[in-house]
Write a protein that holds these residues in place. Structure first.
Motif, short mmCIF file in Angstrom:
data_model
loop_
_atom_site.label_atom_id
_atom_site.label_comp_id
_atom_site.label_asym_id
_atom_site.label_seq_id
_atom_site.Cartn_x
_atom_site.Cartn_y
_atom_site.Cartn_z
N ILE A 1 37.55 118.61 -95.22
CA ILE A 1 37.52 118.39 -96.67
C ILE A 1 37.53 116.91 -97.05
CG2 ILE A 1 38.60 120.62 -97.14
CD1 ILE A 1 41.22 119.16 -97.70
N LEU A 2 37.54 116.01 -96.07
CA LEU A 2 37.47 114.57 -96.36
C LEU A 2 36.00 114.18 -96.48
CD1 LEU A 2 39.21 111.97 -96.66
CD2 LEU A 2 38.75 111.54 -94.23
N ASP A 3 35.65 113.55 -97.59
CA ASP A 3 34.27 113.13 -97.83
C ASP A 3 33.75 112.32 -96.64
OD1 ASP A 3 31.99 111.53 -98.77
OD2 ASP A 3 32.51 112.27 -100.75
N PRO A 4 32.62 112.71 -96.05
CA PRO A 4 32.15 112.01 -94.85
C PRO A 4 31.61 110.61 -95.12
CG PRO A 4 30.59 113.71 -95.50
CD PRO A 4 31.79 113.89 -96.37
N LYS A 5 31.29 110.30 -96.37
CA LYS A 5 30.69 108.99 -96.67
C LYS A 5 31.74 107.96 -97.07
CE LYS A 5 26.15 110.85 -97.96
NZ LYS A 5 25.14 110.94 -99.05
N GLU A 6 32.36 108.17 -98.22
CA GLU A 6 33.35 107.21 -98.73
C GLU A 6 34.72 107.88 -98.74
OE1 GLU A 6 32.50 104.29 -99.05
OE2 GLU A 6 30.36 104.26 -99.47
N HIS A 7 35.68 107.27 -98.06
CA HIS A 7 36.96 107.96 -97.91
C HIS A 7 38.07 107.03 -97.44
CE1 HIS A 7 34.94 108.43 -93.89
NE2 HIS A 7 36.07 107.82 -93.56
N PHE A 8 39.30 107.51 -97.59
CA PHE A 8 40.44 106.93 -96.90
C PHE A 8 41.41 108.06 -96.57
CE2 PHE A 8 42.13 106.95 -101.22
CZ PHE A 8 43.48 107.21 -101.06
N SER B 1 55.86 108.69 -81.27
CA SER B 1 55.26 107.36 -81.16
C SER B 1 54.02 107.32 -82.04
CB SER B 1 54.88 107.09 -79.70
OG SER B 1 53.89 106.09 -79.60
N SER B 2 53.64 106.12 -82.49
CA SER B 2 52.41 106.02 -83.28
C SER B 2 51.19 106.34 -82.43
CB SER B 2 52.27 104.62 -83.88
OG SER B 2 52.08 103.65 -82.89
N LEU B 3 51.32 106.31 -81.10
CA LEU B 3 50.20 106.69 -80.24
C LEU B 3 49.87 108.17 -80.39
CD1 LEU B 3 51.10 104.69 -77.00
CD2 LEU B 3 49.45 104.10 -78.79
N ILE B 4 50.85 108.98 -80.76
CA ILE B 4 50.58 110.39 -81.06
C ILE B 4 49.65 110.50 -82.25
CG2 ILE B 4 51.64 112.54 -81.89
CD1 ILE B 4 54.03 111.93 -80.11
N ALA B 5 49.91 109.70 -83.28
CA ALA B 5 49.03 109.69 -84.45
C ALA B 5 47.63 109.23 -84.07
CB ALA B 5 49.62 108.80 -85.54
N VAL B 6 47.53 108.23 -83.20
CA VAL B 6 46.22 107.76 -82.75
C VAL B 6 45.44 108.90 -82.10
CG1 VAL B 6 45.03 106.22 -81.13
CG2 VAL B 6 46.98 105.38 -82.44
N ASN B 7 46.08 109.60 -81.18
CA ASN B 7 45.40 110.70 -80.49
C ASN B 7 45.00 111.82 -81.46
OD1 ASN B 7 45.74 109.37 -78.06
ND2 ASN B 7 47.66 110.42 -77.58
N LEU B 8 45.89 112.15 -82.40
CA LEU B 8 45.59 113.20 -83.38
C LEU B 8 44.38 112.83 -84.23
CD1 LEU B 8 49.21 114.06 -84.57
CD2 LEU B 8 47.63 115.68 -83.51
N ILE B 9 44.34 111.62 -84.73
CA ILE B 9 43.23 111.20 -85.59
C ILE B 9 41.94 111.11 -84.80
CG2 ILE B 9 42.32 109.33 -87.01
CD1 ILE B 9 44.53 110.86 -88.41
N GLN B 10 41.97 110.48 -83.64
CA GLN B 10 40.74 110.29 -82.89
C GLN B 10 40.15 111.59 -82.38
OE1 GLN B 10 41.57 107.31 -79.89
NE2 GLN B 10 41.30 105.64 -81.35
N SER B 11 40.98 112.60 -82.16
CA SER B 11 40.46 113.88 -81.68
C SER B 11 39.96 114.78 -82.80
CB SER B 11 41.54 114.63 -80.88
OG SER B 11 42.65 114.97 -81.70
N ASN B 12 40.27 114.44 -84.05
CA ASN B 12 39.90 115.31 -85.16
C ASN B 12 38.93 114.69 -86.16
OD1 ASN B 12 41.42 117.83 -84.74
ND2 ASN B 12 43.22 116.51 -84.88
N PHE B 13 38.75 113.37 -86.15
CA PHE B 13 37.88 112.70 -87.11
C PHE B 13 36.82 111.89 -86.38
CE2 PHE B 13 41.76 113.56 -89.35
CZ PHE B 13 41.36 113.86 -90.65
N ASN B 14 35.62 111.92 -86.93
CA ASN B 14 34.51 111.14 -86.38
C ASN B 14 34.37 109.83 -87.14
OD1 ASN B 14 33.73 113.20 -84.54
ND2 ASN B 14 32.70 114.28 -86.22
N ASN B 15 33.88 108.82 -86.46
CA ASN B 15 33.52 107.55 -87.10
C ASN B 15 34.68 106.95 -87.90
OD1 ASN B 15 31.75 105.44 -87.72
ND2 ASN B 15 31.09 106.40 -89.62
N VAL B 16 35.86 106.88 -87.27
CA VAL B 16 37.02 106.27 -87.93
C VAL B 16 36.84 104.76 -87.97
CG1 VAL B 16 39.49 105.87 -87.71
CG2 VAL B 16 38.56 108.14 -87.29
N GLN B 17 36.97 104.18 -89.16
CA GLN B 17 36.78 102.74 -89.34
C GLN B 17 38.01 102.12 -89.99
OE1 GLN B 17 32.82 101.74 -91.13
NE2 GLN B 17 32.56 103.96 -91.17
#
Length: 298
Positions: free
Chosen positions: A236-243, A254-270
């Motif tokens: 449901i996160l807009d693929p073009k413009e988002h935060f 650890s914040s590394l858990i958050a890193v793994n969660l985000i990287q495994s579920n979202f594409n093109n994280v900037q």
């Protein structure tokens, strides 16, 4: 990706001060009033004496022996049960926030989140094109919702507890704002419905508790369900413009858990940042208060 340890700059928030920490407690000033309450991360010694803590504090939260999550407030000096403070930043955000003594040691505000309020406000102010639709999940008393609305976003505020949604409305009104959409629902059920409907948000804010219950008794356990929740948020996160801003408070995370969660579920994280939030007391002891991960497309 930038790894950060974020905190308020001392002195910038006139209505808040972390005075001392230690002995599994913290001593804080909110506006005119000083309170002491439990803090499981403060495992070191206090800098001030016990007598000095009691001398300064207007109220102290005493835990129940059989339930460390509940207790009662011991009034040491005269102070109101409800009061109000202000939060302002240099970018123009100006909020009025209502506080109250609750039986769960909370007072309706997590001051370490001020760095995230700033991020939300500035991100929305700089958002390309039209102002974004923002979804705030587990939104509690809504300071993040108020910050997003103050920046011009179209805000949907969701929490499972009707009383805190009412509290959030009072914070919006005290800040001379209107127009926030209020939802009392289970967060997982709501976002799954939004995904089925094909609805998108340009901003998603999540601050899930370690444990919780939905309005119909739905069980929430952070470790067991946060991965599934982020999968649905990715739909449901807009693929073009988002935060997206994720905050978690768990002694084992650890914040590394958050890193793994985000990287495994979202594409093109900037433009990603992750790390710890903390507050520094007047004796320069740093109190860790959760982890965060945030990213934006611009």
């Amino acid at each position: 990706m930038k790894e950060s340890i974020l905190s308020l700059s001392p002195g910038l928030w006139k209505d808040y001060e972390l005075i001392d920490t230690g002995g599994f407690e913290k001593l804080e000033r909110f506006g005119e009033f000083i309170i002491s309450r439990p803090e499981p991360q403060a495992i070191w010694d206090k800098s001030l004496s016990e007598s000095e803590w009691r001398k300064r504090a207007h109220a102290h939260f005493a835990k129940e022996k059989n339930n460390p999550e509940k207790g009662r407030w011991e009034q040491l000096k005269k102070m109101p049960h409800n009061w109000q403070i202000s939060y302002e930043n240099q970018a123009g955000l100006n909020m009025k926030l209502n506080l109250a003594q609750t039986s769960f040691k909370h007072i309706g505000l997590f001051p370490e989140q001020a760095v995230n309020w700033d991020y939300i406000y500035q991100t929305i102010r700089n958002f390309p094109g039209n102002k974004p639709k923002v979804l705030n999940l587990f939104a509690y008393t809504g300071a993040a919702s108020v910050a997003a609305r103050a920046a011009g976003a179209e805000v949907t505020h969701l929490d499972a507890v009707k009383q805190v949604v009412t509290w959030s409305r009072h914070n919006m009104e005290a800040s001379n704002l209107d127009g926030i959409r209020w939802i009392v629902d289970d967060a997982m059920k709501f976002i799954k419905r939004e995904a089925r409907r094909g609805n998108f948000y340009q901003g998603i804010i999540l601050d899930p508790p370690a444990y919780g219950r939905g309005p119909d008794g739905e069980k929430w356990v952070l470790e067991e369900q946060i991965n599934e929740m982020l999968k649905v948020c990715a739909e449901i996160l807009d693929p073009k413009e988002h935060f997206l801003l994720l905050n978690m408070y768990s002694l084992s995370f650890s914040s590394l858990i958050a890193v793994n969660l985000i990287q495994s579920n979202f594409n093109n994280v900037q433009n990603a940042e992750h790390g710890e939030l903390y507050l520094e007391d007047s004796f320069h002891k740093k109190l860790p208060l959760g982890i965060f991960y945030r990213f934006r497309s611009f």
